[in-house]
Design a protein around this motif. Structure first.
Motif, short mmCIF file in Angstrom:
data_model
loop_
_atom_site.label_atom_id
_atom_site.label_comp_id
_atom_site.label_asym_id
_atom_site.label_seq_id
_atom_site.Cartn_x
_atom_site.Cartn_y
_atom_site.Cartn_z
N ARG A 129 64.75 58.66 46.20
CA ARG A 129 63.93 58.49 45.00
C ARG A 129 64.20 57.13 44.37
O ARG A 129 63.27 56.47 43.88
CB ARG A 129 64.22 59.63 44.01
N MET A 156 55.05 60.86 45.28
CA MET A 156 55.39 61.50 44.00
C MET A 156 54.12 61.78 43.20
O MET A 156 53.97 62.85 42.60
CB MET A 156 56.32 60.61 43.19
N GLY A 179 64.83 63.27 36.98
CA GLY A 179 63.77 64.13 37.49
C GLY A 179 63.53 65.43 36.76
O GLY A 179 62.61 66.17 37.12
#
Length: 275
Positions: free
Chosen positions: A181, A66, A24
């Motif tokens: 995630r 996202m 990320g």
């Protein structure tokens, strides 16, 4: 959301938005920044729940969220037309944005991505998840380079890897965030929607990728209306790091040779913050 904006400041210069993988962090793209800044305006960011965008992610967190978070953050900086360049999870974000914001996304680059999750990749993710839950964060972090880099590169860069391990443990995004995630990534499937992605898409894969078989990019290329597939023979899952010279060259060649799709959003001059 915290963004870093740099490169050319001319209002008509095209914008590249760089989106990292499961880690990320925008710092993943450091090997590309110097080359890209010479010709483009460049955006990097830490994804929600990671790095400087610390947050607790909700149950059921999804790829659509996202994409929406990034689109909203870019709009707040008056960035309404752009190319998305994404690595693995970041590439999935790029494809989702092409579907959800076709008037903003003009091109997409997907590095080591897929149409739907491959059985081998699922096994790798399950092993990493088991390490995290049953052994701990340090074991998860120590194992991560094995999935990212070729063995010969790892052998020659042990000092660097050990330093990165310490940094990643100290700034770990948190077990719940990572799992949410990861589950969002594993549940993403574009099989029924690829024909709606009209933008030019560059697919880059490495033929020695341990985590995502290169054939996944080939399958994705056949499903997209306007795809170009480029294969690198060596470099592993993170070949943009291990062989940045080759990667940067093929990326810039495609960007320079491939006109963006026509989009209708107004171009507004961003407020820039240099790295």
């Amino acid at each position: 959301m915290y963004l870093e904006l740099s490169g050319l400041q001319h209002p008509q210069a095209p914008v590249l938005v760089l989106s990292a993988g499961l880690g990320g962090l925008g710092s993943f793209w450091l090997p590309q920044l110097s080359a890209l800044r010479e010709q483009y305006r460049v955006v990097v960011y830490d994804q929600r729940g990671t790095g400087r965008n610390a947050d607790s992610l909700p149950d059921g967190y999804s790829m659509q969220e996202m994409a929406a978070e990034l689109a909203d953050a870019l709009a707040q900086h008056q960035i309404l037309q752009f190319t998305v360049i994404g690595h693995a999870l970041g590439g999935m974000i790029g494809l989702q944005m092409a579907l959800d914001y076709p008037d903003r996304v003009s091109r997409v680059v997907v590095v080591n991505g897929w149409l739907s999750l491959d059985a081998h990749t699922r096994r790798c993710f399950q092993v990493r998840q088991d390490l995290l839950l049953n052994v701990g964060v340090e074991a998860f972090v120590r194992a991560q380079p094995l999935f990212l880099y070729p063995a010969d590169w790892l052998s020659e860069n042990q000092a660097r890897i050990e330093a990165e391990d310490s940094l990643h443990v100290a700034h770990f995004q948190g077990t719940e965030n990572l799992l949410r995630r990861l589950h969002a990534l594993m549940n993403t499937n574009f099989t029924q929607r690829t024909q709606q992605i009209a933008q030019p898409v560059l697919l880059v894969c490495s033929q020695d990728d341990l985590l995502v078989p290169w054939t996944c990019s080939e399958t994705l290329s056949h499903a997209l209306p306007a795809a170009t597939l480029k294969k690198m023979r060596w470099g592993g899952h993170a070949m943009s790091v291990t062989d940045s010279t080759t990667f940067n060259t093929l990326l810039l060649d495609w960007l320079n040779d491939t006109p963006p799709a026509s989009v209708t959003s107004p171009v507004m001059e961003p407020s820039w913050q240099n790295l």
